[in-house]
Scaffold this motif. Structure first.
Motif, PDB file in Angstrom:
ATOM      1  N   ALA A  30       0.712  -1.205   0.189  1.00  0.00           N
ATOM      2  CA  ALA A  30       0.049  -0.109   0.112  1.00  0.00           C
ATOM      3  C   ALA A  30       0.827   1.394  -0.072  1.00  0.00           C
ATOM      4  O   ALA A  30       0.325   2.401   0.058  1.00  0.00           O
ATOM      5  CB  ALA A  30      -0.956  -0.207   1.153  1.00  0.00           C
ATOM      6  N   GLY A  31       2.032   1.005   0.041  1.00  0.00           N
ATOM      7  CA  GLY A  31       3.076   2.384  -0.026  1.00  0.00           C
ATOM      8  C   GLY A  31       3.159   3.000   1.132  1.00  0.00           C
ATOM      9  O   GLY A  31       2.985   2.719   2.079  1.00  0.00           O
ATOM     10  N   LEU A  32       3.503   4.508   0.835  1.00  0.00           N
ATOM     11  CA  LEU A  32       3.570   5.449   1.807  1.00  0.00           C
ATOM     12  C   LEU A  32       2.626   6.541   1.875  1.00  0.00           C
ATOM     13  O   LEU A  32       2.378   7.086   0.762  1.00  0.00           O
ATOM     14  CB  LEU A  32       5.052   5.929   1.955  1.00  0.00           C
ATOM     15  CG  LEU A  32       6.334   5.085   2.309  1.00  0.00           C
ATOM     16  CD1 LEU A  32       7.439   5.560   1.456  1.00  0.00           C
ATOM     17  CD2 LEU A  32       6.487   4.953   3.887  1.00  0.00           C
ATOM     18  N   TYR A  33       2.017   6.946   2.815  1.00  0.00           N
ATOM     19  CA  TYR A  33       0.872   7.881   2.773  1.00  0.00           C
ATOM     20  C   TYR A  33       0.821   8.613   4.033  1.00  0.00           C
ATOM     21  O   TYR A  33       0.872   8.179   5.023  1.00  0.00           O
ATOM     22  CB  TYR A  33      -0.345   7.389   2.193  1.00  0.00           C
ATOM     23  CG  TYR A  33      -0.924   5.966   2.990  1.00  0.00           C
ATOM     24  CD1 TYR A  33      -1.611   6.187   4.150  1.00  0.00           C
ATOM     25  CD2 TYR A  33      -0.429   4.736   2.629  1.00  0.00           C
ATOM     26  CE1 TYR A  33      -2.118   5.160   4.893  1.00  0.00           C
ATOM     27  CE2 TYR A  33      -0.862   3.641   3.413  1.00  0.00           C
ATOM     28  CZ  TYR A  33      -1.691   3.918   4.451  1.00  0.00           C
ATOM     29  OH  TYR A  33      -2.008   2.755   5.485  1.00  0.00           O
ATOM     30  N   PRO A  34       0.051   9.954   3.846  1.00  0.00           N
ATOM     31  CA  PRO A  34      -0.080  10.550   5.198  1.00  0.00           C
ATOM     32  C   PRO A  34      -1.040   9.636   6.022  1.00  0.00           C
ATOM     33  O   PRO A  34      -2.222   9.314   5.722  1.00  0.00           O
ATOM     34  CB  PRO A  34      -0.840  11.905   4.819  1.00  0.00           C
ATOM     35  CG  PRO A  34      -0.060  12.034   3.412  1.00  0.00           C
ATOM     36  CD  PRO A  34      -0.036  10.560   2.964  1.00  0.00           C
ATOM     37  N   THR A  35      -1.020   9.743   7.398  1.00  0.00           N
ATOM     38  CA  THR A  35      -1.635   8.723   8.256  1.00  0.00           C
ATOM     39  C   THR A  35      -3.091   9.138   8.157  1.00  0.00           C
ATOM     40  O   THR A  35      -3.519  10.537   8.363  1.00  0.00           O
ATOM     41  CB  THR A  35      -1.084   8.820   9.782  1.00  0.00           C
ATOM     42  OG1 THR A  35       0.214   8.320   9.778  1.00  0.00           O
ATOM     43  CG2 THR A  35      -1.992   8.297  11.007  1.00  0.00           C
ATOM     44  N   ILE A  36      -3.919   7.857   8.287  1.00  0.00           N
ATOM     45  CA  ILE A  36      -5.328   8.239   8.328  1.00  0.00           C
ATOM     46  C   ILE A  36      -6.062   7.242   9.192  1.00  0.00           C
ATOM     47  O   ILE A  36      -7.278   7.371   9.406  1.00  0.00           O
ATOM     48  CB  ILE A  36      -6.139   8.138   6.996  1.00  0.00           C
ATOM     49  CG1 ILE A  36      -5.874   6.733   6.366  1.00  0.00           C
ATOM     50  CG2 ILE A  36      -5.507   9.138   5.799  1.00  0.00           C
ATOM     51  CD1 ILE A  36      -6.300   6.253   5.149  1.00  0.00           C
TER      52      ILE A  36
END
Length: 227
Positions: free
Chosen positions: A188-194
């Motif tokens: 799912a890669g890297l992404y701003p935390t949700i």
């Protein structure tokens, strides 16, 4: 910030009282206990050693609340342990570490789904053909694609979410001060935390307080429903 720190202390005490049986996720790991705080001198030395200035709200947490311990999911790592790359496959004492002196490269969510999809098709064919050597080589290619060292620049491994997912605090780069999720293990890669339900970027103290608010609502609901 002082008011927020006071709120966090009070909410953590409430949560500890309400969840005496450690029913909430991760509570049986951290048990709502905090590690001793760091001194300003200890934090400054860390910053000097690694050529960075840590986000101010995070520093306030370390020097006022605790050096890790109770927190979202399986708890907050200590400042020292947060430098360890979680899945480095090294024996204790021989870890690989995040390079904090270099900027975290991303400003938007990052993934290589399309490139990986083509690779997975090759892996599946190698598996069906019983070609273990090729399959192993293709898996190595996968990790070369998603595991580039630039992804490990400018961030601290703040907490373990579980299932191979970790949450980081960005300490260097355009996203400095924001929380990001690393779910490369599950593609799912890297992404701003949700993960806590926030709709936009979230800083460390706001992330921590949101966890407290969510947890208090959850434990109160469980108590009211007799669970």
């Amino acid at each position: 910030m002082i008011e927020q720190l006071d709120r966090i202390k009070n909410k953590l005490e409430q949560l500890k009282r309400f969840d005496k049986d450690l029913k909430l996720f991760g509570a049986d790991t951290h048990e709502y206990l905090l590690n001793p705080i760091l001194t300003s001198e200890q934090v400054t030395q860390f910053e000097t050693d690694h050529k960075i200035d840590l986000p101010k709200d995070y520093v306030s947490f370390l020097t006022t609340i605790g050096n890790g311990g109770a927190g979202p999911f399986y708890g907050v790592n200590t400042l020292g342990d947060s430098r360890i790359i979680y899945f480095d496959n090294k024996e204790k004492g021989n870890h690989q570490y995040f390079d904090l002196s270099k900027a975290f490269p991303h400003i938007e969510s990052w993934n290589v789904e399309n490139e990986l999809q083509e690779l997975y098709e090759k892996i599946e064919k190698a598996n069906e053909a019983g070609n273990e050597e090729l399959e192993e080589e293709l898996f190595k290619q996968k990790w070369e694609i998603i595991g580039g060292e630039e992804h490990d620049f400018g961030r601290l491994n703040t907490t373990d979410y579980g299932c191979g997912v970790t949450i980081s605090l960005i300490v260097n780069g355009q996203e400095k001060g924001n929380m990001w999720t690393d779910d490369r293990t599950n593609d799912a890669g890297l992404y701003p935390t949700i993960e806590l339900g926030n709709k936009g970027r979230i800083t460390f103290l706001n992330w921590y307080e949101l966890w407290l608010d969510n947890s208090l609502k959850e434990i109160q609901s469980k108590t009211q429903n007799g669970r």
